[in-house]
Every structure is written in structure tokens, then in C-alpha cells.
Design an enzyme around this catalytic site. Structure first.
Site, PDB file in Angstrom:
ATOM      1  N   GLY A 109      57.378  -2.947  54.881  1.00  0.00           N
ATOM      2  CA  GLY A 109      57.967  -2.036  53.888  1.00  0.00           C
ATOM      3  C   GLY A 109      56.971  -0.979  53.415  1.00  0.00           C
ATOM      4  O   GLY A 109      57.362   0.118  53.022  1.00  0.00           O
ATOM      5  N   GLU A 131      57.247   1.657  55.925  1.00  0.00           N
ATOM      6  CA  GLU A 131      58.525   2.370  55.739  1.00  0.00           C
ATOM      7  C   GLU A 131      58.420   3.368  54.582  1.00  0.00           C
ATOM      8  O   GLU A 131      58.898   4.503  54.674  1.00  0.00           O
ATOM      9  CB  GLU A 131      59.650   1.364  55.493  1.00  0.00           C
ATOM     10  CG  GLU A 131      59.958   0.563  56.759  1.00  0.00           C
ATOM     11  CD  GLU A 131      61.056  -0.464  56.578  1.00  0.00           C
ATOM     12  OE1 GLU A 131      60.904  -1.318  55.687  1.00  0.00           O
ATOM     13  OE2 GLU A 131      62.049  -0.400  57.316  1.00  0.00           O
ATOM     14  N   GLU A 135      57.603  -7.424  60.652  1.00  0.00           N
ATOM     15  CA  GLU A 135      58.862  -8.093  60.277  1.00  0.00           C
ATOM     16  C   GLU A 135      59.311  -9.125  61.311  1.00  0.00           C
ATOM     17  O   GLU A 135      59.807 -10.201  60.971  1.00  0.00           O
ATOM     18  CB  GLU A 135      59.992  -7.056  60.109  1.00  0.00           C
ATOM     19  CG  GLU A 135      60.002  -6.330  58.784  1.00  0.00           C
ATOM     20  CD  GLU A 135      59.063  -5.132  58.727  1.00  0.00           C
ATOM     21  OE1 GLU A 135      58.175  -5.020  59.580  1.00  0.00           O
ATOM     22  OE2 GLU A 135      59.228  -4.320  57.804  1.00  0.00           O
TER      23      GLU A 135
HETATM   24  C1  LIG Z   1      60.559  -9.333  48.467  1.00  0.00           C
HETATM   25  C2  LIG Z   1      60.653  -8.424  47.286  1.00  0.00           C
HETATM   26  C3  LIG Z   1      61.755  -7.455  47.398  1.00  0.00           C
HETATM   27  C4  LIG Z   1      61.498  -6.232  46.592  1.00  0.00           C
HETATM   28  C5  LIG Z   1      62.346  -5.101  46.905  1.00  0.00           C
HETATM   29  C6  LIG Z   1      62.454  -4.779  48.333  1.00  0.00           C
HETATM   30  C7  LIG Z   1      61.109  -4.591  49.010  1.00  0.00           C
HETATM   31  C8  LIG Z   1      61.114  -5.019  50.429  1.00  0.00           C
HETATM   32  C9  LIG Z   1      61.542  -3.943  51.267  1.00  0.00           C
HETATM   33  C10 LIG Z   1      61.830  -4.043  52.530  1.00  0.00           C
HETATM   34  C11 LIG Z   1      61.634  -5.219  53.370  1.00  0.00           C
HETATM   35  C12 LIG Z   1      60.292  -5.264  53.885  1.00  0.00           C
HETATM   36  C13 LIG Z   1      59.911  -6.316  54.594  1.00  0.00           C
HETATM   37  C14 LIG Z   1      58.504  -6.462  54.988  1.00  0.00           C
HETATM   38  O1  LIG Z   1      57.644  -5.711  54.607  1.00  0.00           O
HETATM   39  S1  LIG Z   1      58.170  -7.779  56.012  1.00  0.00           S
HETATM   40  C15 LIG Z   1      56.412  -7.725  56.176  1.00  0.00           C
HETATM   41  C16 LIG Z   1      55.739  -8.416  55.052  1.00  0.00           C
HETATM   42  N1  LIG Z   1      54.314  -8.414  55.254  1.00  0.00           N
HETATM   43  C17 LIG Z   1      53.676  -9.265  56.043  1.00  0.00           C
HETATM   44  O2  LIG Z   1      54.276 -10.071  56.705  1.00  0.00           O
HETATM   45  C18 LIG Z   1      52.171  -9.214  56.056  1.00  0.00           C
HETATM   46  C19 LIG Z   1      51.642 -10.610  56.049  1.00  0.00           C
HETATM   47  N2  LIG Z   1      50.216 -10.598  55.801  1.00  0.00           N
HETATM   48  C20 LIG Z   1      49.279 -10.418  56.762  1.00  0.00           C
HETATM   49  O3  LIG Z   1      49.529 -10.138  57.911  1.00  0.00           O
HETATM   50  C21 LIG Z   1      47.860 -10.578  56.326  1.00  0.00           C
HETATM   51  O4  LIG Z   1      47.816 -11.406  55.199  1.00  0.00           O
HETATM   52  C22 LIG Z   1      47.167  -9.239  55.999  1.00  0.00           C
HETATM   53  C23 LIG Z   1      46.983  -8.449  57.305  1.00  0.00           C
HETATM   54  C24 LIG Z   1      47.952  -8.420  54.968  1.00  0.00           C
HETATM   55  C25 LIG Z   1      45.767  -9.523  55.404  1.00  0.00           C
HETATM   56  O5  LIG Z   1      45.082 -10.380  56.269  1.00  0.00           O
HETATM   57  P1  LIG Z   1      43.644 -10.961  55.882  1.00  0.00           P
HETATM   58  O6  LIG Z   1      42.737  -9.850  55.517  1.00  0.00           O
HETATM   59  O7  LIG Z   1      43.227 -11.850  57.003  1.00  0.00           O
HETATM   60  O8  LIG Z   1      43.866 -11.787  54.552  1.00  0.00           O
HETATM   61  P2  LIG Z   1      44.839 -13.014  54.233  1.00  0.00           P
HETATM   62  O9  LIG Z   1      45.817 -13.240  55.308  1.00  0.00           O
HETATM   63  O10 LIG Z   1      43.973 -14.157  53.840  1.00  0.00           O
HETATM   64  O11 LIG Z   1      45.622 -12.454  52.955  1.00  0.00           O
HETATM   65  C26 LIG Z   1      44.937 -12.134  51.775  1.00  0.00           C
HETATM   66  C27 LIG Z   1      45.792 -12.479  50.591  1.00  0.00           C
HETATM   67  O12 LIG Z   1      46.915 -11.596  50.586  1.00  0.00           O
HETATM   68  C28 LIG Z   1      48.120 -12.363  50.498  1.00  0.00           C
HETATM   69  N3  LIG Z   1      49.191 -11.627  51.202  1.00  0.00           N
HETATM   70  C29 LIG Z   1      49.136 -11.088  52.409  1.00  0.00           C
HETATM   71  N4  LIG Z   1      50.294 -10.474  52.713  1.00  0.00           N
HETATM   72  C30 LIG Z   1      51.093 -10.635  51.631  1.00  0.00           C
HETATM   73  C31 LIG Z   1      52.418 -10.218  51.317  1.00  0.00           C
HETATM   74  N5  LIG Z   1      53.157  -9.496  52.183  1.00  0.00           N
HETATM   75  N6  LIG Z   1      52.936 -10.567  50.141  1.00  0.00           N
HETATM   76  C32 LIG Z   1      52.224 -11.276  49.241  1.00  0.00           C
HETATM   77  N7  LIG Z   1      50.947 -11.701  49.474  1.00  0.00           N
HETATM   78  C33 LIG Z   1      50.392 -11.387  50.652  1.00  0.00           C
HETATM   79  C34 LIG Z   1      47.775 -13.658  51.180  1.00  0.00           C
HETATM   80  O13 LIG Z   1      48.673 -14.664  50.820  1.00  0.00           O
HETATM   81  C35 LIG Z   1      46.357 -13.880  50.664  1.00  0.00           C
HETATM   82  O14 LIG Z   1      46.477 -14.352  49.337  1.00  0.00           O
HETATM   83  P3  LIG Z   1      45.497 -15.466  48.767  1.00  0.00           P
HETATM   84  O15 LIG Z   1      45.658 -16.653  49.665  1.00  0.00           O
HETATM   85  O16 LIG Z   1      45.968 -15.688  47.377  1.00  0.00           O
HETATM   86  O17 LIG Z   1      44.137 -14.858  48.854  1.00  0.00           O
END
Ligand SMILES: CCCCCCCC/C=C\C/C=C/C(=O)SCCNC(=O)CCNC(=O)[C@H](O)C(C)(C)COP(=O)(O)OP(=O)(O)OC[C@H]1O[C@@H](n2cnc3c(N)ncnc32)[C@H](O)[C@@H]1OP(=O)(O)O
Length: 237
Positions: free
Chosen positions: A101, A104, A124
Site C-alpha cells: 500500500g 500504491e 501482497e
Molecule cells: C490494515 C489496515 C487497513 C488500513 C486502511 C487500508 C490500508 C491498506 C491499504 C491497502 C492494502 C495494502 C496491503 C499491503 O500493503 S500488503 C503488504 C504489507 N506489507 C508487508 O507485507 C511487509 C512485511 N514486512 C517485511 O517484508 C519486512 O518486515 C520489512 C522489509 C518491512 C523490514 O524487514 P527487516 O528490516 O528485516 O525488519 P523486520 O522484518 O524485523 O521488521 C521490523 C519491524 O517492523 C514490523 N513490520 C514490518 N512490516 C510491517 C507491517 N506491514 N505492518 C506492521 N509492522 C510491520 C515487524 O513486525 C518488526 O517489528 P518488531 O518485531 O516489533 O521489531
């Protein structure tokens, strides 16, 4: 949340803030929507920059909220539409990551300036969903259908350099992309809004051969993605 700041020289800055990766939660989505409204309705604002806090643009939807809610009362796609409908230029300043997102949101902007170390992608597919906030329309309009399908189906992150070559981002910088975006926004806000509108209308016309800019993907495309991503459907199992 999303912070709204009125900068000097007729600019507005919208900064996503949701540690650790500025993911889009319902609160962040509402904040972006409200900030956009402020910037659009303020006649003294001539251009808008969207960025993330603490050196990162946005890692996509807040997956913590996916676990709590099944439906959401705010849609990122509507926000992307609002950015595109509005007559003021909007620049995305991409530091570190623009995923899902977050990408996007950036694709909805008129210009994207990224740091050389940044990465972008649509992960996604790894969650069994599609880029449903206009990503499936906006990406092929920028890079063509084969390259867009490759990115959406693979879910891979690509470097700023590859994204520049493909046409996803407009400029790479080694300095702070927020500062660069502010300078760029200042420069283009000097152009008349009529010229900007004519240019964006012409670009929209030129790319209309790829189908309507808004709305959701076709049923066939959705079925195709689910075929690829839902375990048990693939290979007729
Ligand atoms: C849902 C709410 C709705 C609101 C209104 C609508 C909005 C939505 C709109 C459209 C739909 C969109 C869908 C999407 O975007 S799907 C994609 C979602 N994103 C991901 O799948 C990314 C997943 N994350 C990763 O790939 C990795 O974590 C990274 C590349 C971002 C970072 O990697 P790295 O440096 O190796 O660190 P960590 O993996 O250890 O992560 C650090 C820390 O960050 C937290 N985290 C990562 N991604 C997310 C996320 N998407 N949401 C929340 N938190 C996230 C992760 O959990 C770690 O946290 P910690 O353990 O507390 O340190």
C-alpha cells in the site's frame, strides 16, 4: 498518524508516522485523508510532498490490524484517487522502503523521488492478496503489463536503480529525498496550474489504452492471481 505541516513557499508536507515501518493503519489512512483535504482546500498551498518519518517511507498496510479487522471503513484506493483527481502536484519522497500500500500511495503521486538505497515492491502475493488500492492499474500504466505482472506475481523487492530503469520512480538521489522533493515541488509549483493540468490530462489520455485508470482489477485477473496464490487451487488440487 499522518502529520500535516505547512512549509514555506506554498508547500504542504504530509509525513506518515507509525513505528517501526510507518505501515498504513486505519489511523494513518485517516490522517493522510485529512491532511490531503487540508492541503487541497488551502488556496495558498501550491504543491504537496508525502514522506515517512524516521528515514522510511512505508512498508504497506499495517499487518497488525489485519489480525484484528476483516473489513475497513477507509479505503486506500479512495485516497489514491483523491491524489490523482486533485490539481496540485504531489511528490512522494521515498526513503528506504515503499512496499504494498505504501507503493500504491507513491504511485498515486505525480512524481516519485527515491534514495539510491531504497527498495520498492508489492509483497501482497506473499499474504495471498492483491495490490487492491489501484496498484494493478497504476503499475502497468508506468512500466507495461509484462514488467508489472512480474513484480506483482513475484512479490520481489527491487532496488531504486531497477525501479528507475523501469520507470516506477522518476529520480534517484544520494542526499535526503525529502529535501530533494521539497526543492522539486517548489520548482514545479511555480508553473501555472493550467499547464500542470493540461500535462496530466495528456498523460492520462496517452495511457488510457491500458484501460481505465480507476476501479478494481477484472474478475479474470483476480481469479488468475488466486489460482497462483491460494494453496490447493493451483494444479487443480
Ligand atoms: C490494515 C489496515 C487497513 C488500513 C486502511 C487500508 C490500508 C491498506 C491499504 C491497502 C492494502 C495494502 C496491503 C499491503 O500493503 S500488503 C503488504 C504489507 N506489507 C508487508 O507485507 C511487509 C512485511 N514486512 C517485511 O517484508 C519486512 O518486515 C520489512 C522489509 C518491512 C523490514 O524487514 P527487516 O528490516 O528485516 O525488519 P523486520 O522484518 O524485523 O521488521 C521490523 C519491524 O517492523 C514490523 N513490520 C514490518 N512490516 C510491517 C507491517 N506491514 N505492518 C506492521 N509492522 C510491520 C515487524 O513486525 C518488526 O517489528 P518488531 O518485531 O516489533 O521489531
Amino acid at each position: 498518524m499522518a502529520e500535516f505541516t505547512r512549509l514555506q513557499n506554498c508547500l504542504a508536507l504530509i509525513r506518515l508516522r507509525n513505528p517501526p515501518v510507518n505501515a498504513i493503519s486505519t489511523t494513518v489512512a485517516r490522517g493522510i485523508k485529512e491532511s490531503l483535504q487540508k492541503a487541497i482546500t488551502d488556496d495558498t498551498v501550491k504543491a504537496i510532498v508525502i514522506c515517512g518519518a524516521d528515514g522510511i517511507f512505508c512498508a504497506g498496510a499495517d499487518i497488525r490490524e489485519f489480525k484484528v479487522h476483516k473489513t475497513f471503513d477507509i479505503q486506500l484506493g479512495d485516497i489514491v484517487d483523491e491524489i490523482q483527481r486533485n490539481k496540485k502536484p504531489v511528490v512522494a519522497a521515498i526513503q528506504k522502503l515503499a512496499l504494498g500500500g505504501g507503493l500504491e500511495l507513491a504511485l498515486g503521486c505525480h512524481y516519485r523521488i527515491a534514495h539510491a538505497e531504497a527498495q520498492v515492491g508489492f509483497p501482497e502475493v506473499t499474504l495471498g492478496i492483491l495490490p487492491g488500492a489501484r496498484g494493478t492499474q497504476l503499475l502497468p500504466r508506468l512500466v507495461g503489463v509484462p514488467a508489472a505482472l512480474d513484480l506483482i506475481i513475484s512479490g520481489r523487492h527491487i532496488s531504486a536503480n531497477e525501479a528507475l530503469k523501469l520507470g516506477i520512480i522518476d529520480k534517484i538521489v544520494n542526499s535526503d529525498p525529502i529535501e530533494e522533493s521539497i526543492k522539486f515541488a517548489q520548482r514545479i509549483s511555480g508553473q501555472s496550474s493550467q499547464e500542470l493540468q493540461m500535462t496530466s490530462d495528456m498523460v492520462a489520455d496517452k495511457s488510457s489504452a491500458l484501460g481505465p485508470p480507476k476501479g478494481y482489477t477484472s474478475k479474470a485477473t483476480i481469479e488468475f492471481f488466486f489460482y497462483l496464490t491460494v494453496p490447493g487451487l493451483c494444479c487443480g488440487m
